[in-house]
Design a protein around this motif. Structure first.
Motif, mmCIF file in Angstrom:
data_model
loop_
_atom_site.group_PDB
_atom_site.id
_atom_site.type_symbol
_atom_site.label_atom_id
_atom_site.label_comp_id
_atom_site.label_asym_id
_atom_site.label_seq_id
_atom_site.Cartn_x
_atom_site.Cartn_y
_atom_site.Cartn_z
ATOM 1 N N PHE A 6 3.047 -1.301 -7.509
ATOM 2 C CA PHE A 6 2.050 -1.163 -6.934
ATOM 3 C C PHE A 6 0.984 -0.745 -7.868
ATOM 4 C CE2 PHE A 6 5.185 0.090 -3.868
ATOM 5 C CZ PHE A 6 4.774 -0.615 -2.752
ATOM 6 N N PRO A 7 -0.328 -1.394 -7.717
ATOM 7 C CA PRO A 7 -1.580 -1.027 -8.660
ATOM 8 C C PRO A 7 -2.068 0.321 -8.475
ATOM 9 C CG PRO A 7 -2.194 -2.411 -6.591
ATOM 10 C CD PRO A 7 -0.837 -2.034 -6.534
ATOM 11 N N ASP A 8 -1.696 1.086 -7.550
ATOM 12 C CA ASP A 8 -2.256 2.677 -7.297
ATOM 13 C C ASP A 8 -1.624 3.115 -6.518
ATOM 14 O OD1 ASP A 8 -3.529 2.201 -4.512
ATOM 15 O OD2 ASP A 8 -5.065 0.880 -5.677
ATOM 16 N N HIS A 9 -1.711 4.558 -6.566
ATOM 17 C CA HIS A 9 -0.852 5.584 -5.532
ATOM 18 C C HIS A 9 -1.244 5.483 -4.224
ATOM 19 C CE1 HIS A 9 -4.418 8.367 -6.455
ATOM 20 N NE2 HIS A 9 -4.286 8.525 -5.338
ATOM 21 N N GLY A 57 14.086 2.094 -2.133
ATOM 22 C CA GLY A 57 14.178 0.662 -2.720
ATOM 23 C C GLY A 57 12.799 -0.144 -3.103
ATOM 24 N N LEU A 58 11.452 0.623 -3.148
ATOM 25 C CA LEU A 58 10.338 -0.064 -3.389
ATOM 26 C C LEU A 58 10.152 -0.029 -4.873
ATOM 27 C CD1 LEU A 58 8.338 1.508 -0.375
ATOM 28 C CD2 LEU A 58 9.139 -0.640 -0.427
ATOM 29 N N PRO A 59 9.276 -1.066 -5.131
ATOM 30 C CA PRO A 59 8.962 -1.063 -6.532
ATOM 31 C C PRO A 59 7.906 0.141 -7.055
ATOM 32 C CG PRO A 59 7.599 -2.606 -5.371
ATOM 33 C CD PRO A 59 8.863 -2.044 -4.510
ATOM 34 N N LEU A 60 7.860 0.376 -8.295
ATOM 35 C CA LEU A 60 7.313 1.595 -8.890
ATOM 36 C C LEU A 60 5.709 1.280 -9.043
ATOM 37 C CD1 LEU A 60 10.033 2.952 -11.259
ATOM 38 C CD2 LEU A 60 9.551 3.540 -8.926
ATOM 39 N N GLU A 63 2.321 -0.252 -14.923
ATOM 40 C CA GLU A 63 2.006 0.445 -15.842
ATOM 41 C C GLU A 63 0.585 0.585 -16.010
ATOM 42 O OE1 GLU A 63 3.525 2.273 -18.580
ATOM 43 O OE2 GLU A 63 5.167 2.467 -17.007
ATOM 44 N N GLY A 64 -0.095 1.725 -16.325
ATOM 45 C CA GLY A 64 -1.307 1.822 -16.291
ATOM 46 C C GLY A 64 -2.378 1.612 -15.111
ATOM 47 N N GLY A 65 -1.493 1.676 -13.867
ATOM 48 C CA GLY A 65 -1.981 1.606 -12.667
ATOM 49 C C GLY A 65 -2.810 2.943 -12.678
#
Length: 67
Positions: A6-9, A57-60, A63-65
């Motif tokens: 994910f690119p952001d929270h 089970g989702l992607p984290l 990095e740097g997001g």
């Protein structure tokens, strides 16, 4: 769902809220806050979000997001 980070929270929180994932009321409130609040997360918040994503089970986060 994608395997890409994910690119952001906000997007991570929305994926958890919109998916069929078992969440407590407290986790739902936390994710709702992340979805609407653009301010950076604290280390504790980032850790909790990471745990919720792993359990689902989702992607984290990328990095740097935007955290």
């Amino acid at each position: 769902m994608t395997d890409r980070p994910f690119p952001d929270h906000r997007q991570a929180a929305l994926a958890l809220l919109n998916g069929n994932h078992r969440l407590s009321r407290k986790a739902g409130q936390f994710l709702g806050q992340l979805a609407v609040d653009p301010t950076p997360m604290s280390e504790a918040q980032a850790g909790w979000l990471r745990k919720l994503l792993e359990r689902a089970g989702l992607p984290l986060m990328a990095e740097g997001g935007a955290a």
